[in-house]
Design a protein around this motif. Sequence first.
Motif, PDB file in Angstrom:
ATOM      1  N   ALA A   1       0.849  -1.193   0.000  1.00 56.68           N
ATOM      2  CA  ALA A   1       0.000   0.000   0.000  1.00 56.68           C
ATOM      3  C   ALA A   1       0.887   1.246   0.000  1.00 56.68           C
ATOM      4  CB  ALA A   1      -0.878   0.017   1.233  1.00 56.68           C
ATOM      5  N   ASN A   2       0.421   2.275  -0.709  1.00 60.94           N
ATOM      6  CA  ASN A   2       1.174   3.521  -0.760  1.00 60.94           C
ATOM      7  C   ASN A   2       0.800   4.341   0.464  1.00 60.94           C
ATOM      8  OD1 ASN A   2       2.631   5.696  -1.502  1.00 60.94           O
ATOM      9  ND2 ASN A   2       1.821   5.797  -3.593  1.00 60.94           N
ATOM     10  N   PHE A   3       1.560   4.158   1.561  1.00 63.26           N
ATOM     11  CA  PHE A   3       1.097   4.700   2.845  1.00 63.26           C
ATOM     12  C   PHE A   3       1.425   6.170   3.011  1.00 63.26           C
ATOM     13  CE2 PHE A   3       5.192   2.654   3.382  1.00 63.26           C
ATOM     14  CZ  PHE A   3       5.944   3.663   3.944  1.00 63.26           C
TER      15      PHE A   3
ATOM     16  N   ALA B   1      -2.380  18.235  -5.542  1.00 62.44           N
ATOM     17  CA  ALA B   1      -2.134  19.455  -6.325  1.00 62.44           C
ATOM     18  C   ALA B   1      -0.694  19.513  -6.807  1.00 62.44           C
ATOM     19  CB  ALA B   1      -2.442  20.686  -5.478  1.00 62.44           C
ATOM     20  N   ALA B   2       0.215  18.852  -6.057  1.00 60.92           N
ATOM     21  CA  ALA B   2       1.629  18.950  -6.403  1.00 60.92           C
ATOM     22  C   ALA B   2       2.020  17.828  -7.340  1.00 60.92           C
ATOM     23  CB  ALA B   2       2.478  18.914  -5.131  1.00 60.92           C
ATOM     24  N   ARG B   3       1.329  17.720  -8.474  1.00 60.28           N
ATOM     25  CA  ARG B   3       1.662  16.633  -9.383  1.00 60.28           C
ATOM     26  C   ARG B   3       2.889  16.973 -10.220  1.00 60.28           C
ATOM     27  NH1 ARG B   3      -3.947  15.765 -12.075  1.00 60.28           N
ATOM     28  NH2 ARG B   3      -3.868  17.989 -11.680  1.00 60.28           N
ATOM     29  N   PHE B   4       3.465  15.958 -10.821  1.00 59.52           N
ATOM     30  CA  PHE B   4       4.589  16.091 -11.746  1.00 59.52           C
ATOM     31  C   PHE B   4       5.812  16.732 -11.109  1.00 59.52           C
ATOM     32  CE2 PHE B   4       0.735  16.393 -14.404  1.00 59.52           C
ATOM     33  CZ  PHE B   4       0.830  15.123 -14.915  1.00 59.52           C
ATOM     34  N   THR B   5       5.993  16.471  -9.818  1.00 58.40           N
ATOM     35  CA  THR B   5       7.267  16.832  -9.202  1.00 58.40           C
ATOM     36  C   THR B   5       7.898  15.560  -8.668  1.00 58.40           C
ATOM     37  OG1 THR B   5       6.239  17.271  -7.083  1.00 58.40           O
ATOM     38  CG2 THR B   5       6.492  19.131  -8.575  1.00 58.40           C
ATOM     39  N   LEU B   6       9.109  15.727  -8.128  1.00 56.74           N
ATOM     40  CA  LEU B   6       9.869  14.536  -7.747  1.00 56.74           C
ATOM     41  C   LEU B   6       9.195  13.774  -6.616  1.00 56.74           C
ATOM     42  CD1 LEU B   6      12.356  13.033  -8.425  1.00 56.74           C
ATOM     43  CD2 LEU B   6      13.640  14.461  -6.876  1.00 56.74           C
ATOM     44  N   LEU B   7       8.690  14.502  -5.593  1.00 55.50           N
ATOM     45  CA  LEU B   7       8.115  13.830  -4.433  1.00 55.50           C
ATOM     46  C   LEU B   7       6.595  13.883  -4.483  1.00 55.50           C
ATOM     47  CD1 LEU B   7      10.463  15.078  -1.595  1.00 55.50           C
ATOM     48  CD2 LEU B   7      10.338  12.813  -2.572  1.00 55.50           C
ATOM     49  N   SER B   8       6.011  13.461  -5.588  1.00 56.43           N
ATOM     50  CA  SER B   8       4.566  13.605  -5.699  1.00 56.43           C
ATOM     51  C   SER B   8       3.863  12.261  -5.724  1.00 56.43           C
ATOM     52  CB  SER B   8       4.218  14.367  -6.971  1.00 56.43           C
ATOM     53  OG  SER B   8       4.645  13.642  -8.085  1.00 56.43           O
ATOM     54  N   SER B   9       4.600  11.167  -5.589  1.00 51.98           N
ATOM     55  CA  SER B   9       3.905   9.893  -5.738  1.00 51.98           C
ATOM     56  C   SER B   9       4.197   8.955  -4.577  1.00 51.98           C
ATOM     57  CB  SER B   9       4.314   9.238  -7.049  1.00 51.98           C
ATOM     58  OG  SER B   9       5.692   9.020  -7.034  1.00 51.98           O
ATOM     59  N   GLY B  10       4.363   9.526  -3.397  1.00 55.67           N
ATOM     60  CA  GLY B  10       4.486   8.662  -2.233  1.00 55.67           C
ATOM     61  C   GLY B  10       5.705   7.779  -2.289  1.00 55.67           C
ATOM     62  N   MET B  11       5.478   6.459  -2.164  1.00 53.63           N
ATOM     63  CA  MET B  11       6.596   5.532  -2.006  1.00 53.63           C
ATOM     64  C   MET B  11       7.170   5.046  -3.323  1.00 53.63           C
ATOM     65  SD  MET B  11       6.786   5.882   0.979  1.00 53.63           S
ATOM     66  CE  MET B  11       8.311   4.981   1.128  1.00 53.63           C
ATOM     67  N   ILE B  12       6.552   5.388  -4.450  1.00 58.75           N
ATOM     68  CA  ILE B  12       6.985   4.768  -5.716  1.00 58.75           C
ATOM     69  C   ILE B  12       8.457   5.042  -6.034  1.00 58.75           C
ATOM     70  CG2 ILE B  12       6.546   4.705  -8.190  1.00 58.75           C
ATOM     71  CD1 ILE B  12       3.635   5.096  -7.573  1.00 58.75           C
ATOM     72  N   PRO B  13       8.966   6.283  -5.877  1.00 62.90           N
ATOM     73  CA  PRO B  13      10.398   6.479  -6.159  1.00 62.90           C
ATOM     74  C   PRO B  13      11.289   5.643  -5.267  1.00 62.90           C
ATOM     75  CG  PRO B  13       9.308   8.579  -5.979  1.00 62.90           C
ATOM     76  CD  PRO B  13       8.331   7.561  -5.546  1.00 62.90           C
ATOM     77  N   PHE B  14      10.862   5.412  -4.040  1.00 62.93           N
ATOM     78  CA  PHE B  14      11.710   4.628  -3.130  1.00 62.93           C
ATOM     79  C   PHE B  14      11.715   3.159  -3.525  1.00 62.93           C
ATOM     80  CE2 PHE B  14      10.410   8.480  -1.022  1.00 62.93           C
ATOM     81  CZ  PHE B  14      11.618   8.967  -0.606  1.00 62.93           C
ATOM     82  N   CYS B  15      10.541   2.650  -3.965  1.00 63.06           N
ATOM     83  CA  CYS B  15      10.510   1.289  -4.507  1.00 63.06           C
ATOM     84  C   CYS B  15      11.430   1.197  -5.718  1.00 63.06           C
ATOM     85  CB  CYS B  15       9.091   0.910  -4.918  1.00 63.06           C
ATOM     86  SG  CYS B  15       7.983   0.691  -3.556  1.00 63.06           S
ATOM     87  N   ASN B  16      11.373   2.232  -6.560  1.00 63.70           N
ATOM     88  CA  ASN B  16      12.224   2.244  -7.748  1.00 63.70           C
ATOM     89  C   ASN B  16      13.695   2.201  -7.372  1.00 63.70           C
ATOM     90  OD1 ASN B  16      10.650   2.127  -9.994  1.00 63.70           O
ATOM     91  ND2 ASN B  16      10.246   4.320 -10.026  1.00 63.70           N
ATOM     92  N   MET B  17      14.044   2.932  -6.294  1.00 65.76           N
ATOM     93  CA  MET B  17      15.445   2.916  -5.883  1.00 65.76           C
ATOM     94  C   MET B  17      15.865   1.511  -5.481  1.00 65.76           C
ATOM     95  SD  MET B  17      16.127   6.232  -3.600  1.00 65.76           S
ATOM     96  CE  MET B  17      15.130   7.648  -3.890  1.00 65.76           C
ATOM     97  N   GLY B  18      14.998   0.819  -4.733  1.00 62.43           N
ATOM     98  CA  GLY B  18      15.327  -0.550  -4.339  1.00 62.43           C
ATOM     99  C   GLY B  18      15.530  -1.444  -5.544  1.00 62.43           C
ATOM    100  N   ILE B  19      14.577  -1.358  -6.506  1.00 58.02           N
ATOM    101  CA  ILE B  19      14.692  -2.192  -7.702  1.00 58.02           C
ATOM    102  C   ILE B  19      15.955  -1.828  -8.475  1.00 58.02           C
ATOM    103  CG2 ILE B  19      13.561  -2.869  -9.825  1.00 58.02           C
ATOM    104  CD1 ILE B  19      10.953  -2.044  -8.573  1.00 58.02           C
ATOM    105  N   GLY B  20      16.239  -0.525  -8.560  1.00 62.05           N
ATOM    106  CA  GLY B  20      17.401  -0.083  -9.326  1.00 62.05           C
ATOM    107  C   GLY B  20      18.687  -0.620  -8.728  1.00 62.05           C
TER     108      GLY B  20
END
Lengths: 109, 160, 168, 89
Positions: B102-104, B110-129
């Motif tokens: 879950a994206n907790f 309102a703050a779409r299309f910025t780096l920190l706008s999607s919760g945990m997804i970038p951090f999951c991406n970092m793990g996968i990367g």
Amino acid sequence: MTMTDQVGLVIIATGVLFDLLGCIGMVRLPDVYNRLQAGTKCVTLGVCLILTGTAVMADATPIRLKAVLCALFVLITSPTAAHALARAARVSGIRLWEKSVADQFARSK
Amino acid sequence: MNVPRPSEGMSLIVRTVCGWVKGFILLYGIYIILYGHLTPGGGFSGGVIAAAAFVLILLAEGARSAEATFSRQAAASGDCLGVLAFLALALLGLLLAGTFFANFWTTDPAARFTLLSSGMIPFCNMGIGLKVCCSLYLVAVVLSGIRQLRFPQDTKGEPR
Amino acid sequence: MNRLILFVLLFLFWVVLTWTAVPPGPAYLQDVGAGLAAALLVTWAVGEKSGTRLAPWLQPQRYAWAIVYFFVLAVYVIKANLDVAYRVLHPAMPIRPGIVRVKTRLRQPAARAALGNSITLCPGTLAVDIHEDGTMMVHWIYVRSLDEAEAGRMIISRFEWFLEKILE
Amino acid sequence: MPQTAFALFTAVLLLCCVLCLYRIARGPTAPDRTVGIDILGTVVVGFCALLSLVTGKDYLMNVALVWALVSFIGTLALARRLEWQHDND
């Protein structure tokens, strides 16, 4: 069609033409080294011109900047790849074309 | 004839150009990983590009330099760490929001299309990367036939 | 010093990559922060501790010569392409290839690498190998001289002069 | 008018790709084929740039950059393999 569009189209057309020339050279010339010469020189310039034309014609700044970066990257790496290939071919014993006039190659170390 | 060893690099020109571009390739991989939720790309493709930087070092500068830059031990640890981080994020979702993955951490819509706008997804991406980068580098190391180069703890003499 | 230069260059690269079409707002600070962190990480991972001195990077005349060199190189590249076009499209293919040996007086690895790439892009020549002592093997599509000094004058002198000013 | 020009460019670049494929299929020795692969990779970078220009999507430039990079590393790997193969025989 504005002036910049025309300039960009001409640049891209030149690049595509050089690409074609390089590929024809790669098919026609007799041995690996000559093919590498024609291919690398023409295709590097051709792709750089296509990317420059893209940078001239594009309406968004990110595309322009990335096109310039990509052109720089191709300009640096493509001759290096050609050099590595030529050296590998010569070291692995591929002979020059029989009508070549000289082979002063000596291996380093 | 002087037989080149896998631990040696290629010619001087290739080594120098590799030294120029390797940092930029690695940074580009990180860019693709971090902006995976805004542009095409993401953990896997960014990890592949980051691994390409290390594979370039392995090819151009030789196994010894690659080992000094990114040792196989570190790659193995990073491999495990990436998976564990990904799993930990999933379990945190289970703990904090009640669903696995879950994206907790919800952010302001309102703050779409910025780096920190999607919760945990970038951090999951970092793990996968991290996972993909280390795994692919290890694959390249194994395939490049430098198995003779031993790990520090089990080496007896000079590594080949 | 080497790492500082690498860090600055990497950060500039990041700024170019994350350039947005619209003027950046307050959220741009996130991008800059991520860029600083990523550039630090990369500098730590692949940066070399020693090697480059800072002083040559701060001499503006080197950049000026680099720009001049870029245009000179562009002229040679276009000439090289017309040359290849002539040789390829001519029905008899006027080529007389061979690998010749030339000697460069450049010392720095960066200067040697730039020289090798330049002669790969300039008319009729392709760098095949370079030795420790500066001997270069060059594949020449139309050999005009087998003498080391004369071939060197024909192939590399025009670039050596610039590269000595830029990178040595 | 630009649409026709772009169609023409694409056709010529496809012809280039076909010539490269001919060299890859025909080339008598392994380095010949590798030359074909190298040149094909560089031509495709130009293709991506044209595509990005026509569609106006900036992520296609990312594809072009990655393609240039992977083609470079692939060529280096093949070159290195050629050197070793000879020396270990």
